[in-house]
Design a protein around this motif. Structure first.
Motif, short mmCIF file in Angstrom:
data_model
loop_
_atom_site.label_atom_id
_atom_site.label_comp_id
_atom_site.label_asym_id
_atom_site.label_seq_id
_atom_site.Cartn_x
_atom_site.Cartn_y
_atom_site.Cartn_z
N ASN A 205 0.84 -1.20 0.00
CA ASN A 205 0.00 0.00 0.00
C ASN A 205 0.88 1.25 0.00
O ASN A 205 2.10 1.16 -0.05
N VAL A 206 0.21 2.42 0.08
CA VAL A 206 0.91 3.70 0.00
C VAL A 206 1.53 4.10 1.33
O VAL A 206 2.26 5.09 1.41
N ASN A 207 1.23 3.38 2.39
CA ASN A 207 1.68 3.72 3.73
C ASN A 207 2.10 2.42 4.43
O ASN A 207 1.39 1.42 4.34
N GLU A 227 8.46 8.81 -5.54
CA GLU A 227 7.23 8.14 -5.10
C GLU A 227 7.57 6.95 -4.22
O GLU A 227 8.51 6.21 -4.49
N TRP A 229 6.40 3.41 -1.98
CA TRP A 229 5.51 2.25 -1.97
C TRP A 229 6.00 1.31 -0.87
O TRP A 229 7.21 1.25 -0.58
N TRP A 393 1.96 2.50 -9.44
CA TRP A 393 1.10 2.34 -8.27
C TRP A 393 0.81 3.68 -7.61
O TRP A 393 1.62 4.59 -7.72
N PRO A 394 -0.35 3.82 -6.95
CA PRO A 394 -1.39 2.83 -6.70
C PRO A 394 -2.20 2.56 -7.96
O PRO A 394 -2.68 3.49 -8.62
N SER A 407 6.89 5.10 -13.46
CA SER A 407 6.26 6.33 -13.01
C SER A 407 6.14 7.30 -14.18
O SER A 407 6.94 7.27 -15.13
N PHE A 431 -6.92 7.20 -7.62
CA PHE A 431 -6.49 7.94 -6.43
C PHE A 431 -7.65 8.30 -5.52
O PHE A 431 -7.45 8.91 -4.47
N PHE A 434 -7.81 7.09 -1.64
CA PHE A 434 -6.81 7.61 -0.70
C PHE A 434 -7.11 9.07 -0.39
O PHE A 434 -7.80 9.74 -1.14
N VAL A 438 -2.31 12.24 -1.02
CA VAL A 438 -1.59 11.26 -1.85
C VAL A 438 -1.57 11.71 -3.30
O VAL A 438 -0.53 11.65 -3.97
N ARG A 442 1.63 13.12 -5.77
CA ARG A 442 1.89 12.61 -7.12
C ARG A 442 1.89 13.74 -8.14
O ARG A 442 2.76 13.81 -9.02
#
Length: 536
Positions: A205-207, A227, A229, A393-394, A407, A431, A434, A438, A442
């Motif tokens: 996940n992002v966190n 970024e 991940w 991602w995400p 990216s 997105f 989230f 977030v 990006r």
């Protein structure tokens, strides 16, 4: 944002940096009236620039009228069956082309009582069913349960007002809570593979706090974009053995009462007809408000509305958009151009439309996962190359190789640019699961990379596709998409880029909302995109 400290073990594979730091994440509670500013993104290695002040002030940018709760009483929420609207003034036998029609909307609860606060998400349209015409109306929330509707009269003939309740203010309150308080509403799956082919599967996940293994995670930072991940550390395999990515699970983030506020029977419903069809008279023998004479080019301010449909053709109100109705006209426009599309599957529809419409544009089998790309099609006699690839991602997708997830910043940094280079960016729908910070992080990196590309080669054309209507759930509501589009416009407002307003193109006709719209809509989007490449 985490950064490498002295003495940390670091491994680099390709463009991803694998970090093994000890990181402290502190969860902060948000007040209803504020949205916290995001942490500053890691500066991209291949791009430069700064975040516009407009994008930094999220509280102002994402303002929405206060939304009060219903005290647990579903019948106190806004109802599409009892809410009403009527003309602001007396009805007329006919209306003037180029003028406006105004109406008053009164939101009411399920008992028929007028609401005393705003915050509902309505959508208003003026439609010409027999002319395949339509234009979005402007809605002004007076924040007292009353809304002022305004519709430009852009074609002669019959026109009919239609109003839909997308979400009640009480449902919007639920969405705001989720966006504010939930760090995510979905997770993802990471696939790690050892030398013998043995695999281990974990949550990503992002966190790092969302992987289920707070004390033991693999940290990944894209060297170009900064970024981040995170994946739970696999039981036996090292962090640098991550080879695959896919969607994970949708989380249950609502109570039964909140689910009732977002249920299908009260979501995206047409209000009872409140205004009889009107007649718009011709003006000086004209039956249509014409598009401006100026050619389409980057940097043109976006009017409201940005355009309208008439006889199933989109007419821009910002510039003289063209209709590329033949294969030869499309080929003539694209000749000698290399098109780089980066984004989600709604942008992939453009690639598919051009592939299916132009027989000589041949796809090249790159043996990749179709859902994420990269995809390529070429027309060798005209020198046309058409690329599409998903953003990194995400990304909710089928299993795809991590090596294919480039990216946007990395891709932009590798472009020399020039008069034959066209870049199209379509971000947003992945997105909405989230918090806005977030997406802002990006956008900061992408905006800097776009600014750098335009600085080194100003003749490069960059097009931003806004997100379109479609989803109506806690994972991808139109309310989320509205906020995403505000951020997109703010991020690129001071750069010389062109916008394609897919939001209005997908909300102007009496068609069902689909995240992947039909051919009529996609054709309109592509025609306006081509008008930016070939304005005359």
């Amino acid at each position: 944002m985490p950064s490498q400290k002295k003495g940390e073990e670091t491994q680099t594979t390709g463009r991803f940096l694998f970090l093994y730091p000890q990181i402290l994440y502190i969860r902060v509670s948000w007040h209803d009236s504020t949205v916290p500013l995001p942490p500053q993104p890691h500066p991209p290695r291949k791009s430069s620039g700064s975040l516009p002040q407009e994008l930094s002030d999220l509280t102002h940018l994402l303002h929405w009228p206060p939304t009060l709760g219903d005290g647990g009483d579903l019948l106190a929420s806004t109802s599409p069956q009892t809410s009403t609207y009527h003309l602001r003034g007396p009805p007329q036998a006919s209306y003037t082309l180029g003028g406006y029609l105004e109406a008053i909307l009164v939101a009411r609860d399920h008992r028929g009582r007028p609401k005393t606060h705003g915050g509902d998400l309505f959508r208003a349209q003026l439609l010409g069913p027999y002319l395949k015409a339509g234009v979005p109306g402007d809605i002004q929330d007076l924040e007292n349960g009353t809304y002022l509707l305004s519709f430009p009269l852009l074609w002669a003939g019959q026109a009919q007002v239609q109003v839909r309740l997308i979400h009640s203010s009480e449902a919007v309150r639920v969405l705001r809570r989720i966006w504010r308080d939930q760090w995510a509403t979905v997770d993802f799956t990471g696939y790690f593979r050892g030398p013998t082919g043995y695999e281990e599967i974990v949550t990503c996940n992002v966190n790092p706090l969302l992987t289920g293994e707070e004390e033991s995670t693999c940290h990944y930072r894209d060297e170009d974009s900064g970024e981040l991940w995170f994946c739970a550390r696999p039981p036996t395999l090292p962090c640098d053995s991550l080879v695959g990515h896919s969607s994970g699970h949708y989380w249950n983030v609502t109570t039964p009462h909140e689910e009732a506020l977002l249920a299908w029977n009260v979501t995206d419903k047409v209000l009872p007809q409140g205004i009889s069809p009107i007649w718009v008279a011709k003006e000086s023998n004209k039956s249509l408000v014409l598009s401006p004479q100026q050619p389409c080019h980057p940097g043109i301010p976006g009017p409201k509305p940005s355009g309208f449909y008439h006889r199933a053709v989109w007419h821009s109100l910002s510039c003289s958009g063209r209709s590329f109705s033949t294969v030869d006209s499309i080929l003539g426009c694209l000749a000698g151009h290399i098109i780089h599309m980066m984004g989600d599957s709604t942008l992939r529809q453009w690639w598919e439309y051009l592939r299916d419409t132009v027989p000589s544009l041949k796809p090249v089998d790159l043996h990749t996962t179709y859902q994420t790309g990269p995809l390529m099609a070429v027309e060798t006699t005209r020198g046309i190359v058409l690329h599409w690839r998903a953003h990194s991602w995400p990304l909710r997708s089928l299993r795809t190789p991590v090596a294919s997830l480039h990216s946007v910043v990395w891709e932009l940094g590798g472009l020399a640019g020039g008069p034959h280079t066209v870049v199209v960016l379509g971000l947003g729908s992945h997105f909405t699961t989230f918090p806005p910070s977030v997406f802002v992080q990006r956008l900061a990196g992408i905006r800097a990379a776009v600014a750098a590309l335009l600085a080194r080669e100003p003749r490069t054309l960059v097009v931003i596709k806004l997100a379109n209507t479609g989803y109506k759930s806690v994972y991808g509501s139109d309310w989320f998409t509205l906020q995403v589009n505000r951020l997109l416009r703010a991020a690129f407002a001071d750069l010389r880029v062109a916008f394609v307003d897919a939001w209005e193109m997908t909300s102007s006709l009496a068609l069902p909302d689909r995240i992947h719209p039909g051919r009529l809509i996609v054709r309109s989007e592509v025609n306006f995109f081509l008008s930016s490449i070939c304005p005359t």
